[in-house]
Design a protein around this motif. Structure first.
Motif, short mmCIF file in Angstrom:
data_model
loop_
_atom_site.label_atom_id
_atom_site.label_comp_id
_atom_site.label_asym_id
_atom_site.label_seq_id
_atom_site.Cartn_x
_atom_site.Cartn_y
_atom_site.Cartn_z
N VAL A 83 -14.30 18.40 15.67
CA VAL A 83 -14.08 17.04 16.15
C VAL A 83 -13.61 17.09 17.60
O VAL A 83 -12.64 17.75 17.93
CB VAL A 83 -13.02 16.32 15.30
N SER A 84 -14.33 16.38 18.47
CA SER A 84 -13.94 16.33 19.89
C SER A 84 -14.37 15.00 20.48
O SER A 84 -15.35 14.39 20.05
CB SER A 84 -14.58 17.48 20.67
N GLN A 85 -13.60 14.55 21.46
CA GLN A 85 -13.90 13.29 22.15
C GLN A 85 -15.29 13.30 22.78
O GLN A 85 -16.07 12.35 22.58
CB GLN A 85 -12.83 13.01 23.20
N PRO A 86 -15.66 14.35 23.55
CA PRO A 86 -16.99 14.34 24.19
C PRO A 86 -18.13 14.26 23.18
O PRO A 86 -19.13 13.57 23.41
CB PRO A 86 -17.02 15.65 24.97
N LEU A 87 -18.01 14.99 22.05
CA LEU A 87 -19.08 14.98 21.06
C LEU A 87 -19.23 13.61 20.42
O LEU A 87 -20.35 13.11 20.24
CB LEU A 87 -18.82 16.04 19.98
N LEU A 88 -18.11 12.96 20.08
CA LEU A 88 -18.18 11.63 19.48
C LEU A 88 -18.82 10.63 20.45
O LEU A 88 -19.67 9.82 20.06
CB LEU A 88 -16.78 11.16 19.09
N GLU A 89 -18.43 10.69 21.73
CA GLU A 89 -19.01 9.78 22.72
C GLU A 89 -20.49 10.05 22.91
O GLU A 89 -21.28 9.12 23.10
CB GLU A 89 -18.27 9.92 24.05
N THR A 90 -20.89 11.32 22.86
CA THR A 90 -22.31 11.66 23.00
C THR A 90 -23.13 11.14 21.83
O THR A 90 -24.22 10.59 22.01
CB THR A 90 -22.48 13.19 23.11
N ILE A 91 -22.61 11.30 20.62
CA ILE A 91 -23.33 10.85 19.43
C ILE A 91 -23.61 9.36 19.49
O ILE A 91 -24.71 8.90 19.16
CB ILE A 91 -22.53 11.20 18.16
#
Length: 255
Positions: A150-158
């Motif tokens: 879980v990471s902020q950049p990955l969630l925003e990218t998704i």
């Protein structure tokens, strides 16, 4: 010699049984609510047919069942490859039995809150399901399996509007993003104000069918909502979301 008044051989057998029972229990929990559970039931039916074919001396059926059982190990590996891979990954991470440190939980909450704050500010719609006690295997199976940290950049990218997975939901379990682009059950009409759309209906529907915490971000209004146990709290500030998540994840499925 004895251990707690029990002969060593008995204690060894008891420990052996407890370990196997714990592993089997954890595997069944992982499979509950997934397509794998349905496959397992189908295999049980076939094994019953195998026993009956021997008992009733049905030669043709027994020949077919015998060849099936002889290759059962290979069949199980093929059918349950996703579950086996997920279990081995959990063993490697040390969380096969579902343990999660307070520090790791706090990190996950912080990453989720930061991502939600950024997406709300930028009017990016999102739907994040945080699993608790209820197994969400059927929901995970409906999307693209990721098994990522879980990471902020990955969630925003998704959830970026240009990505193919942005319309579905993300499922988080522990410290991992299990899947993205997942399909959630929709709440029925009339359970939300008319101005709220499919994303909120999906979040509410998910909260009605499980104890999961569902975070909903409206791209029209840029506000954060949280669905739990069939209810929705609207317009949460980041610090309110952080407090809610910390309390709910700490208490497991009890709140």
């Amino acid at each position: 010699m004895s251990w707690l008044g029990m002969p060593i051989s008995y204690a060894r057998h008891a420990l052996d049984i407890l370990i196997v029972a714990a592993v089997v229990y954890r595997i069944l929990i992982m499979m509950r609510g997934t397509r794998a559970a349905q496959v397992l039931f189908g295999l049980l039916v076939i094994l019953v047919a195998f026993v009956l074919s021997q008992w009733l001396e049905l030669l043709a059926l027994n020949w077919l069942m015998t060849h099936f059982v002889d290759n059962l190990f290979l069949i199980l590996v093929v059918l349950f490859q996703n579950e086996i891979r997920r279990a081995l990954a959990q063993v490697g991470r040390g969380d096969f039995f579902g343990s999660q440190s307070i520090g790791e939980m706090a990190r996950v909450v912080e990453e989720v809150v930061r991502a939600c704050n950024r997406m709300a500010e930028n009017r990016v719609g999102a739907l994040i399901v945080v699993a608790r006690k209820t197994a969400l295997g059927n929901i995970v199976d409906s999307g693209m399996q990721l098994d990522s940290i879980v990471s902020q950049p990955l969630l925003e990218t998704i959830f970026h509007p240009k990505t193919p997975l942005h319309d579905g939901a993300v499922v988080i379990e522990g410290a991992r993003i299990l899947a993205a682009g997942c399909v959630l059950p929709l709440a029925t009409e009339g359970e939300l104000p008319r101005e709220f759309g499919t994303r909120h209906r999906a979040g509410l529907g998910m909260s009605q069918e499980s104890d999961a915490v569902v975070i909903i971000i409206s791209e029209e209004r840029g506000v954060i909502s949280l669905a739990l146990h069939g209810g929705v709290v609207f317009d949460l500030k980041p610090e309110e979301l952080r407090s809610q998540l910390q309390e709910l994840l700490r208490s497991g499925g009890e709140s």
